[in-house]
Design a protein around this motif. Sequence first.
Motif, PDB file in Angstrom:
ATOM      1  N   ARG A   1       0.968  -1.099  -0.056  1.00  0.00           N
ATOM      2  CA  ARG A   1      -0.298   0.512   0.141  1.00  0.00           C
ATOM      3  C   ARG A   1       0.387   1.267   0.052  1.00  0.00           C
ATOM      4  NH1 ARG A   1      -3.183  -2.460   4.227  1.00  0.00           N
ATOM      5  NH2 ARG A   1      -2.311  -1.289   5.674  1.00  0.00           N
ATOM      6  N   ARG A   2       2.003   1.377   0.522  1.00  0.00           N
ATOM      7  CA  ARG A   2       2.868   2.398   0.467  1.00  0.00           C
ATOM      8  C   ARG A   2       3.471   3.091  -0.785  1.00  0.00           C
ATOM      9  NH1 ARG A   2       5.005   0.664   5.058  1.00  0.00           N
ATOM     10  NH2 ARG A   2       6.969  -0.463   3.934  1.00  0.00           N
ATOM     11  N   SER A   3       3.879   2.105  -1.188  1.00  0.00           N
ATOM     12  CA  SER A   3       4.622   2.418  -2.534  1.00  0.00           C
ATOM     13  C   SER A   3       4.007   1.729  -3.828  1.00  0.00           C
ATOM     14  CB  SER A   3       6.398   2.033  -2.421  1.00  0.00           C
ATOM     15  OG  SER A   3       6.736   2.308  -3.561  1.00  0.00           O
ATOM     16  N   ASP A   4       3.901   2.504  -4.634  1.00  0.00           N
ATOM     17  CA  ASP A   4       4.148   1.753  -6.315  1.00  0.00           C
ATOM     18  C   ASP A   4       4.431   0.829  -7.157  1.00  0.00           C
ATOM     19  OD1 ASP A   4       1.144   3.200  -5.031  1.00  0.00           O
ATOM     20  OD2 ASP A   4       1.325   4.968  -7.205  1.00  0.00           O
ATOM     21  N   ASP A   5       5.339   0.741  -6.238  1.00  0.00           N
ATOM     22  CA  ASP A   5       6.892  -0.214  -6.549  1.00  0.00           C
ATOM     23  C   ASP A   5       6.556  -1.143  -5.832  1.00  0.00           C
ATOM     24  OD1 ASP A   5       8.272   1.741  -8.457  1.00  0.00           O
ATOM     25  OD2 ASP A   5       8.844   2.651  -7.031  1.00  0.00           O
ATOM     26  N   VAL A   6       6.210  -1.399  -4.668  1.00  0.00           N
ATOM     27  CA  VAL A   6       6.237  -2.917  -4.538  1.00  0.00           C
ATOM     28  C   VAL A   6       4.923  -3.774  -5.159  1.00  0.00           C
ATOM     29  CG1 VAL A   6       6.034  -4.482  -2.173  1.00  0.00           C
ATOM     30  CG2 VAL A   6       6.888  -1.667  -2.324  1.00  0.00           C
ATOM     31  N   VAL A   7       5.807  -4.924  -5.629  1.00  0.00           N
ATOM     32  CA  VAL A   7       4.851  -6.043  -5.892  1.00  0.00           C
ATOM     33  C   VAL A   7       4.932  -7.416  -4.799  1.00  0.00           C
ATOM     34  CG1 VAL A   7       4.321  -5.302  -8.532  1.00  0.00           C
ATOM     35  CG2 VAL A   7       6.206  -6.674  -7.285  1.00  0.00           C
ATOM     36  N   PHE A   8       3.969  -7.954  -4.642  1.00  0.00           N
ATOM     37  CA  PHE A   8       4.258  -9.350  -4.299  1.00  0.00           C
ATOM     38  C   PHE A   8       3.434 -10.122  -4.822  1.00  0.00           C
ATOM     39  CE2 PHE A   8       1.394 -11.970  -0.665  1.00  0.00           C
ATOM     40  CZ  PHE A   8       2.978 -12.564  -0.741  1.00  0.00           C
TER      41      PHE A   8
ATOM     42  N   VAL B   1      -0.653 -16.458  -3.693  1.00  0.00           N
ATOM     43  CA  VAL B   1      -0.683 -15.468  -2.716  1.00  0.00           C
ATOM     44  C   VAL B   1      -1.870 -14.718  -2.542  1.00  0.00           C
ATOM     45  CG1 VAL B   1       2.110 -15.181  -2.759  1.00  0.00           C
ATOM     46  CG2 VAL B   1       0.026 -14.238  -4.490  1.00  0.00           C
ATOM     47  N   ALA B   2      -2.542 -14.963  -3.987  1.00  0.00           N
ATOM     48  CA  ALA B   2      -4.430 -14.259  -3.053  1.00  0.00           C
ATOM     49  C   ALA B   2      -5.448 -15.032  -2.974  1.00  0.00           C
ATOM     50  CB  ALA B   2      -4.823 -12.833  -4.566  1.00  0.00           C
ATOM     51  N   LYS B   3      -5.161 -16.106  -3.191  1.00  0.00           N
ATOM     52  CA  LYS B   3      -5.760 -17.358  -2.686  1.00  0.00           C
ATOM     53  C   LYS B   3      -6.248 -18.071  -1.275  1.00  0.00           C
ATOM     54  CE  LYS B   3      -6.461 -17.861  -7.516  1.00  0.00           C
ATOM     55  NZ  LYS B   3      -7.676 -17.757  -8.430  1.00  0.00           N
ATOM     56  N   PRO B   4      -7.957 -18.170  -1.372  1.00  0.00           N
ATOM     57  CA  PRO B   4      -7.633 -18.109  -0.050  1.00  0.00           C
ATOM     58  C   PRO B   4      -6.297 -19.101   0.605  1.00  0.00           C
ATOM     59  CG  PRO B   4      -9.510 -18.579  -0.852  1.00  0.00           C
ATOM     60  CD  PRO B   4      -8.583 -18.279  -2.410  1.00  0.00           C
TER      61      PRO B   4
ATOM     62  N   ILE C   1      -0.288  -7.468  -5.995  1.00  0.00           N
ATOM     63  CA  ILE C   1      -0.375  -8.957  -5.776  1.00  0.00           C
ATOM     64  C   ILE C   1      -1.071  -9.629  -6.992  1.00  0.00           C
ATOM     65  CG2 ILE C   1      -1.359  -9.593  -4.134  1.00  0.00           C
ATOM     66  CD1 ILE C   1      -2.594  -7.421  -2.884  1.00  0.00           C
ATOM     67  N   ILE C   2      -0.137 -10.734  -6.966  1.00  0.00           N
ATOM     68  CA  ILE C   2      -0.322 -11.081  -8.374  1.00  0.00           C
ATOM     69  C   ILE C   2       0.132 -12.872  -8.012  1.00  0.00           C
ATOM     70  CG2 ILE C   2       0.472 -11.785 -11.040  1.00  0.00           C
ATOM     71  CD1 ILE C   2       2.406  -9.149 -10.413  1.00  0.00           C
ATOM     72  N   ASN C   3      -1.163 -13.323  -8.378  1.00  0.00           N
ATOM     73  CA  ASN C   3      -0.596 -15.025  -8.256  1.00  0.00           C
ATOM     74  C   ASN C   3      -0.122 -15.356  -9.105  1.00  0.00           C
ATOM     75  OD1 ASN C   3      -2.724 -15.948  -6.163  1.00  0.00           O
ATOM     76  ND2 ASN C   3      -4.309 -15.019  -7.172  1.00  0.00           N
TER      77      ASN C   3
END
Length: 677
Positions: A370-377, A382-385, A404-406
């Motif tokens: 949330r803090r930086s548009d450059d941070v990706v996870f 990672v975005a699933k139950p 946030i990318i599966n």
Amino acid sequence: MHVVREFELTLLACAERGEVSGPMHTCLGQEGVAAAVLSHLRDGDQVIGNHRSHHHFLVQALGHAIGEDWDPLSEDPPPAATDLLTSAFAEILGLATGVNHGMGGSMHLRHSEVGFMGSSAIVGGGIPIAAGLAFADSLRDTGGCAVCFIGDGAVNQGTFHETANLAGVLRLPLLIVVENNGYAEATRPEEASAVLPLASQGLAHGFRAASIKGGDQAALYRTAQDFVAAIREGAGPAIIEVETYRHRDHVGGVPGSAAGYRTPAEEAAWLKLDPMTSLPKTLLEQGLLTDGEEQRIRAAAAALIARAHGAVPGPAGVTPQLDAHALLRGRTAPVGHTAPEPAAEDEDSGERTEWSFKDAIAEGIARAVRRSDDVVFMGEEVAKPGGLLWQAGNLDEKLVGSRIINMPISEASFVGMACGAAMAGLRPIVELMYGSFALIAADQLFNHIGVIRALYGNTAQAPVIVRAKVPIGRGYGPQHGLNPAGLFTSFPGWRVFAPADPRDYLGTLNAALECDDPVLFVEFASLYEEKFELSERDFSSRLPLEGARVLREGSDVSIFTYGVGVSWARAAAEELAADGCAAEIVDLRALDMLSTDWAALKSSLARTGRGLFVDPAARSQSIAPRIIAELVGWTQQQRLSYIACADVQPVAPALERQAIVVPADIVGAVRNLLKAN
């Protein structure tokens, strides 16, 4: 094309005089591929090459140095073109005035200012990196395009298919150009590939695909123009296979026929299709070029190369000076170099709330995104139950699919993509579901990310953060149970941490996000559910990326450990205290050799005279022997030993308990140390 040809002929003469160190892969005969494709790129587009990349580098760089308005028939090349060629010569000759300070040589060229982001000597190694560059373009909506050049042999690499699938899924603005020069070293494509033409393999992954016959420069030019334009419009990735030929052997200046894997007749047939003769001939026939103009262009290229090579300084005074630390370490977060306190509970820490270790990690990552548009996870699920953020209840649905990318189950591709994205300025946090899965992505982790500075003379950085879970004691067995600390610390460039509590994890994570080096976080799943009282300050603090912590002071023995080993050591210290033994516990925090707090370890040993390293890893993968060897070299007055887990962790609970270190093992090892003279 003439400039590239003259450049390489001059380099071959240098090699014959012994001025070139290491292998040199020439592109004589392939110059037209780079010229036709890269003429359609614009400022901001990015290129990745391979081990045979002189033409890719020179065409991309000269396009920026010269500009579109230059007339080769009436104007001298600008000084910037001469300077560029001089620095390229110097690089391949191993001189400090080279474009990468003489550190990269022929196979590791890079000039980010002109969009040539690097060439890789690992076959297929650049493909996922190029996907990362394309991902950065897509995320930032730049309208840019990334181009990756590979040879025919690279199509058989797993990274090609993993990355092609990933690029298709994400619809990345990526163009892969396969220079099919007929041989992967000495092996023909029909011997090694079940599906031909090679470009058709891209169709299985949703690519637009085309195969261009040898010598058809016009078709290649038009196809590249169409594909690049479509990529910019959001059509997704594409692949072009170009039949071409290298006139010389895989390495060096002799013909391939001299090496015995092809015939002089074959070479003579391909010489007729050489773009240096076939293209001018076509242009002359079409009335687009006169013979006099062709001669003037050829002479101008030769004069430019002679001028550039003549400006290369001699080796005296410009030999690169090795600074291994600088080639492996970059800027760190602006925090002090003092070791953090075991529990920073001061009056200003604010209200504390209870957090599990796992939920605190999730909150730290969610805040970073949330803090930086450059941070990706990114990572699997990672975005699933079941994923970390979903379980903690702080998954931001608006960011799923963008930052946030599966990922598909293809670690090599998404770890490599993280490398390219980091090179482009993003801050990827990559989840490896288990530490063992690092082995699947080993090429990208250790041949690329870890040594990216060394590859390109400290002109590149890849600040990737990797999280790796270790389910020691959880019944996962040997294939999932690897503690990757020993693996990552065996290869240069990585900073390695195994926080023992969420306070240390959060402070180190925040600092890692401002560090220019790649960082590994080893997470012990057995600590995930432990509860801690945390304040708002704990979530925003930054701790130094070096410095050990003395968690318990003692005078009789030093116990060195990290991660879950801290819990084991504390329990053992309590039992030892009941017997009158005062054990000092030192949490290493930083585990890689450059970051290890040797001063803290030596200081502790000076107080106690005995040291036991407790390593929560398999014995054969333990970092303890290396640590002890360094300490033994410092002094032989102290007694040192270590304990680690068994090499194999069975699934059966009764057997697994026998394989893992328990506090009683630590107590026994300490008592043995105390008995020894």
